[in-house]
Scaffold this motif. Structure first.
Motif, PDB file in Angstrom:
ATOM      1  N   PRO A   1      61.903  39.670 120.308  1.00 21.77           N
ATOM      2  CA  PRO A   1      61.174  38.524 120.848  1.00 21.77           C
ATOM      3  C   PRO A   1      59.657  38.707 120.759  1.00 21.77           C
ATOM      4  CG  PRO A   1      62.506  39.611 122.558  1.00 21.77           C
ATOM      5  CD  PRO A   1      62.665  40.412 121.314  1.00 21.77           C
ATOM      6  N   ARG A   2      58.962  37.600 120.628  1.00 26.40           N
ATOM      7  CA  ARG A   2      57.507  37.614 120.589  1.00 26.40           C
ATOM      8  C   ARG A   2      56.986  37.943 121.997  1.00 26.40           C
ATOM      9  NH1 ARG A   2      54.250  35.733 116.699  1.00 26.40           N
ATOM     10  NH2 ARG A   2      55.810  34.750 115.379  1.00 26.40           N
ATOM     11  N   PRO A   3      56.005  38.860 122.139  1.00 26.50           N
ATOM     12  CA  PRO A   3      55.458  39.112 123.479  1.00 26.50           C
ATOM     13  C   PRO A   3      54.823  37.843 124.044  1.00 26.50           C
ATOM     14  CG  PRO A   3      54.647  40.736 121.881  1.00 26.50           C
ATOM     15  CD  PRO A   3      55.363  39.690 121.102  1.00 26.50           C
ATOM     16  N   LYS A   4      54.789  37.768 125.378  1.00 28.15           N
ATOM     17  CA  LYS A   4      54.183  36.585 126.002  1.00 28.15           C
ATOM     18  C   LYS A   4      53.302  36.967 127.194  1.00 28.15           C
ATOM     19  CE  LYS A   4      56.760  32.832 127.134  1.00 28.15           C
ATOM     20  NZ  LYS A   4      57.556  32.104 128.149  1.00 28.15           N
ATOM     21  N   LEU A   5      52.118  36.373 127.223  1.00 22.88           N
ATOM     22  CA  LEU A   5      51.179  36.583 128.333  1.00 22.88           C
ATOM     23  C   LEU A   5      51.199  35.343 129.222  1.00 22.88           C
ATOM     24  CD1 LEU A   5      48.753  38.134 129.658  1.00 22.88           C
ATOM     25  CD2 LEU A   5      47.261  36.875 128.084  1.00 22.88           C
ATOM     26  N   ALA A   6      51.493  35.539 130.513  1.00 23.98           N
ATOM     27  CA  ALA A   6      51.427  34.416 131.460  1.00 23.98           C
ATOM     28  C   ALA A   6      50.113  34.512 132.227  1.00 23.98           C
ATOM     29  CB  ALA A   6      52.613  34.470 132.423  1.00 23.98           C
ATOM     30  N   THR A   7      49.334  33.444 132.206  1.00 24.00           N
ATOM     31  CA  THR A   7      48.057  33.442 132.928  1.00 24.00           C
ATOM     32  C   THR A   7      48.145  32.486 134.110  1.00 24.00           C
ATOM     33  OG1 THR A   7      47.178  31.710 131.495  1.00 24.00           O
ATOM     34  CG2 THR A   7      46.720  33.966 130.845  1.00 24.00           C
ATOM     35  N   VAL A   8      47.470  32.882 135.181  1.00 25.17           N
ATOM     36  CA  VAL A   8      47.494  32.059 136.394  1.00 25.17           C
ATOM     37  C   VAL A   8      46.054  31.856 136.874  1.00 25.17           C
ATOM     38  CG1 VAL A   8      48.346  31.881 138.776  1.00 25.17           C
ATOM     39  CG2 VAL A   8      49.713  33.107 137.060  1.00 25.17           C
TER      40      VAL A   8
ATOM     41  N   LEU B   1      43.208  43.766 126.915  1.00 21.97           N
ATOM     42  CA  LEU B   1      44.214  42.937 127.585  1.00 21.97           C
ATOM     43  C   LEU B   1      45.348  42.601 126.618  1.00 21.97           C
ATOM     44  CD1 LEU B   1      45.002  41.175 130.123  1.00 21.97           C
ATOM     45  CD2 LEU B   1      44.063  39.284 128.800  1.00 21.97           C
ATOM     46  N   VAL B   2      44.979  42.255 125.405  1.00 19.52           N
ATOM     47  CA  VAL B   2      45.984  41.919 124.392  1.00 19.52           C
ATOM     48  C   VAL B   2      46.824  43.165 124.094  1.00 19.52           C
ATOM     49  CG1 VAL B   2      46.277  41.245 121.982  1.00 19.52           C
ATOM     50  CG2 VAL B   2      44.635  40.030 123.410  1.00 19.52           C
ATOM     51  N   ARG B   3      46.163  44.306 123.965  1.00 20.80           N
ATOM     52  CA  ARG B   3      46.910  45.533 123.688  1.00 20.80           C
ATOM     53  C   ARG B   3      47.837  45.885 124.853  1.00 20.80           C
ATOM     54  NH1 ARG B   3      43.785  50.675 121.501  1.00 20.80           N
ATOM     55  NH2 ARG B   3      43.413  51.170 123.656  1.00 20.80           N
TER      56      ARG B   3
ATOM     57  N   LEU C   1      42.518  44.133 117.384  1.00 23.30           N
ATOM     58  CA  LEU C   1      43.362  42.925 117.359  1.00 23.30           C
ATOM     59  C   LEU C   1      44.137  42.835 116.042  1.00 23.30           C
ATOM     60  CD1 LEU C   1      40.971  40.321 119.063  1.00 23.30           C
ATOM     61  CD2 LEU C   1      42.994  41.396 120.060  1.00 23.30           C
ATOM     62  N   ASP C   2      43.478  43.191 114.931  1.00 28.23           N
ATOM     63  CA  ASP C   2      44.176  43.164 113.634  1.00 28.23           C
ATOM     64  C   ASP C   2      45.363  44.127 113.647  1.00 28.23           C
ATOM     65  OD1 ASP C   2      42.439  41.314 112.677  1.00 28.23           O
ATOM     66  OD2 ASP C   2      41.240  42.695 111.472  1.00 28.23           O
ATOM     67  N   ASP C   3      45.145  45.297 114.228  1.00 32.34           N
ATOM     68  CA  ASP C   3      46.200  46.307 114.304  1.00 32.34           C
ATOM     69  C   ASP C   3      47.387  45.784 115.134  1.00 32.34           C
ATOM     70  OD1 ASP C   3      47.377  48.936 114.221  1.00 32.34           O
ATOM     71  OD2 ASP C   3      46.725  49.166 116.306  1.00 32.34           O
ATOM     72  N   ILE C   4      47.067  45.129 116.261  1.00 33.00           N
ATOM     73  CA  ILE C   4      48.154  44.607 117.105  1.00 33.00           C
ATOM     74  C   ILE C   4      48.880  43.466 116.379  1.00 33.00           C
ATOM     75  CG2 ILE C   4      48.737  43.545 119.341  1.00 33.00           C
ATOM     76  CD1 ILE C   4      46.111  44.909 120.354  1.00 33.00           C
ATOM     77  N   ALA C   5      48.123  42.641 115.662  1.00 31.31           N
ATOM     78  CA  ALA C   5      48.748  41.531 114.925  1.00 31.31           C
ATOM     79  C   ALA C   5      49.801  42.084 113.958  1.00 31.31           C
ATOM     80  CB  ALA C   5      47.684  40.734 114.176  1.00 31.31           C
ATOM     81  N   THR C   6      49.461  43.190 113.282  1.00 28.28           N
ATOM     82  CA  THR C   6      50.416  43.799 112.353  1.00 28.28           C
ATOM     83  C   THR C   6      51.670  44.260 113.093  1.00 28.28           C
ATOM     84  OG1 THR C   6      48.525  44.573 111.089  1.00 28.28           O
ATOM     85  CG2 THR C   6      50.631  45.606 110.580  1.00 28.28           C
TER      86      THR C   6
ATOM     87  N   ARG D   1      40.813  30.910 128.759  1.00 29.29           N
ATOM     88  CA  ARG D   1      40.963  30.276 127.432  1.00 29.29           C
ATOM     89  C   ARG D   1      40.716  31.298 126.319  1.00 29.29           C
ATOM     90  NH1 ARG D   1      38.582  25.667 129.059  1.00 29.29           N
ATOM     91  NH2 ARG D   1      36.523  26.195 128.233  1.00 29.29           N
ATOM     92  N   SER D   2      39.660  32.107 126.479  1.00 32.02           N
ATOM     93  CA  SER D   2      39.381  33.039 125.378  1.00 32.02           C
ATOM     94  C   SER D   2      40.414  34.172 125.332  1.00 32.02           C
ATOM     95  CB  SER D   2      37.948  33.579 125.432  1.00 32.02           C
ATOM     96  OG  SER D   2      37.650  34.036 126.701  1.00 32.02           O
ATOM     97  N   LYS D   3      40.970  34.541 126.494  1.00 29.60           N
ATOM     98  CA  LYS D   3      42.027  35.565 126.486  1.00 29.60           C
ATOM     99  C   LYS D   3      43.286  35.022 125.794  1.00 29.60           C
ATOM    100  CE  LYS D   3      40.299  37.730 130.715  1.00 29.60           C
ATOM    101  NZ  LYS D   3      40.381  37.782 132.187  1.00 29.60           N
ATOM    102  N   GLN D   4      43.606  33.749 126.083  1.00 30.22           N
ATOM    103  CA  GLN D   4      44.790  33.145 125.433  1.00 30.22           C
ATOM    104  C   GLN D   4      44.574  33.015 123.927  1.00 30.22           C
ATOM    105  OE1 GLN D   4      44.980  29.511 127.622  1.00 30.22           O
ATOM    106  NE2 GLN D   4      46.415  30.314 129.137  1.00 30.22           N
ATOM    107  N   LYS D   5      43.334  32.708 123.556  1.00 26.59           N
ATOM    108  CA  LYS D   5      43.029  32.545 122.127  1.00 26.59           C
ATOM    109  C   LYS D   5      43.224  33.882 121.402  1.00 26.59           C
ATOM    110  CE  LYS D   5      39.126  31.343 119.278  1.00 26.59           C
ATOM    111  NZ  LYS D   5      37.766  31.799 119.452  1.00 26.59           N
ATOM    112  N   ASP D   6      42.702  34.959 121.999  1.00 31.02           N
ATOM    113  CA  ASP D   6      42.877  36.291 121.399  1.00 31.02           C
ATOM    114  C   ASP D   6      44.359  36.620 121.260  1.00 31.02           C
ATOM    115  OD1 ASP D   6      40.183  36.722 121.173  1.00 31.02           O
ATOM    116  OD2 ASP D   6      40.023  37.995 122.945  1.00 31.02           O
ATOM    117  N   ALA D   7      45.132  36.305 122.322  1.00 34.16           N
ATOM    118  CA  ALA D   7      46.570  36.595 122.293  1.00 34.16           C
ATOM    119  C   ALA D   7      47.234  35.821 121.154  1.00 34.16           C
ATOM    120  CB  ALA D   7      47.202  36.244 123.640  1.00 34.16           C
ATOM    121  N   ARG D   8      46.927  34.536 121.088  1.00 35.91           N
ATOM    122  CA  ARG D   8      47.530  33.683 120.044  1.00 35.91           C
ATOM    123  C   ARG D   8      47.222  34.214 118.650  1.00 35.91           C
ATOM    124  NH1 ARG D   8      46.112  29.327 122.946  1.00 35.91           N
ATOM    125  NH2 ARG D   8      44.205  28.982 121.746  1.00 35.91           N
ATOM    126  N   GLN D   9      45.960  34.661 118.469  1.00 37.59           N
ATOM    127  CA  GLN D   9      45.537  35.134 117.140  1.00 37.59           C
ATOM    128  C   GLN D   9      46.363  36.317 116.644  1.00 37.59           C
ATOM    129  OE1 GLN D   9      41.357  35.984 117.107  1.00 37.59           O
ATOM    130  NE2 GLN D   9      40.774  33.833 116.924  1.00 37.59           N
TER     131      GLN D   9
END
Ligand code: NAP
Length: 279
Positions: free
Chosen positions: A28-35, A266-268, A12-17, A48-56
């Motif tokens: 543009p900032r990547p965006k994850l749509a959840t349904v 998922l974030v990657r 996650l740190d690597d992706i954040a960079t 919720r935890s997947k969105q939190k990881d994405a946001r981080q």
């Protein structure tokens, strides 16, 4: 210990960079749509935890909640909108879906380039054929990455996967095969499960049955991956009975092993889907 939590943090740190660098370059900032369809509390928690990881890591998320009585057609309409939405990098439709919804229609409606779960038959087909360029399913790729980064030798190993679902067991077996393991897949019709597991240098337990794998079923020194997330009073357990840690050479904690890796993948996948669509 195959410490999924620590490795997921690094990923996650690597992706954040990388996300930071893209945004700094004016992209543009990547965006994850959840349904989510319905009100399953476990689904709400997972999303919720997947969105939190994405946001981080700086990935935006967009939350869609539909009522239980949503029809397949209504859900397909939303997926079509998200497919066409330029700002959406990845689409995650949380399973399980209500029983009246046609899951196959839903899975094939997601544009393969935005299929960050890797469930679309196009992406699953690339994995089956060992071809690059698609999106790999999160739990299987998390398992393999955890083994590789810990230095567990996959090539030439006897790998036994207990479970053959399309989202965990089967693709995990295929990813291990691609890395030249000799793979056996076990399921409920397997005769003499212990006879197979005892020969495993790498044992992946993904049956969803607490205490299925006992100490005497594990080869001393084996790398054991406990995928299952069985809900019990007081928390979560996997498929391993107490004592497996006495014989295993490598072991995933549960919780804290495969779960965090699944979310990191998922974030990657979301980041990589964005890069592939809009380099
Ligand atoms: P699933 O669709 O229920 O599949 C379970 C598989 O295990 C089936 O192939 C089944 O065989 C096999 N199985 C069940 N009991 C068995 C037994 N006694 N002996 C041998 N094989 C047996 O479940 P799934 O979606 O693959 O998930 C598996 C587990 O992983 C669940 O606990 C799930 O919660 C967990 N999971 C965790 C993560 C994570 O991030 N940690 C992600 C996804 C799933 P048959 O095909 O013959 O029925």
């Amino acid at each position: 210990m195959l410490d999924g939590k620590a490795l997921a943090r690094q990923i996650l740190d690597d992706i954040a960079t990388k996300v930071g660098a893209r945004v700094a370059a004016g992209k543009p900032r990547p965006k994850l749509a959840t349904v989510i369809v319905g009100d399953n509390p476990a689904s709400a928690l997972y999303v919720r935890s997947k969105q939190k990881d994405a946001r981080q890591v700086g990935i935006d998320s967009e939350d869609h909640r539909l009522p239980t009585e949503t029809t397949t057609e209504q859900l397909l309409e939303l997926i079509g909108t998200l497919d066409r939405d330029e700002s959406v990098s990845g689409i995650l439709v949380q399973q399980p879906l209500p029983i009246h919804i046609d899951l196959f229609q839903v899975v094939i409606a997601v544009d393969p380039i935005k299929d960050v779960d890797g469930f679309h038959p196009f992406n699953a087909g690339l994995v089956a054929q060992g071809l690059p360029g698609g999106i790999q399913p999160c739990t299987p790729s998390g398992i393999v990455e955890l083994l590789e980064r810990a230095g567990v030798r996959i090539e030439g190993a006897n790998a036994v996967v207990v479970g053959r679902s399309n989202i965990v067991g089967k693709p995990t077996a295929l990813l291990l095969l691609k890395r030249n393991a000799t793979v056996t897949i076990c399921h409920t019709k397997t005769k003499n499960l212990a006879g197979h597991t005892k020969r495993a240098d790498i044992l992946v337990a993904a049956a969803g049955k607490p205490n299925l794998i006992t100490k005497d079923m594990v080869k001393p020194g084996a790398a054991v991956v406990d995928v299952s997330a069985n809900r019990v009073e007081g928390g979560q357990v996997g498929d391993l009975a107490p004592g497996v840690d006495d014989v295993a050479g490598w072991l995933t904690p549960n919780p804290g092993g495969v779960g965090p890796m699944t979310r990191a993948m998922l974030v990657r996948n979301t980041y990589e889907a964005e890069v592939r669509r809009r380099p």
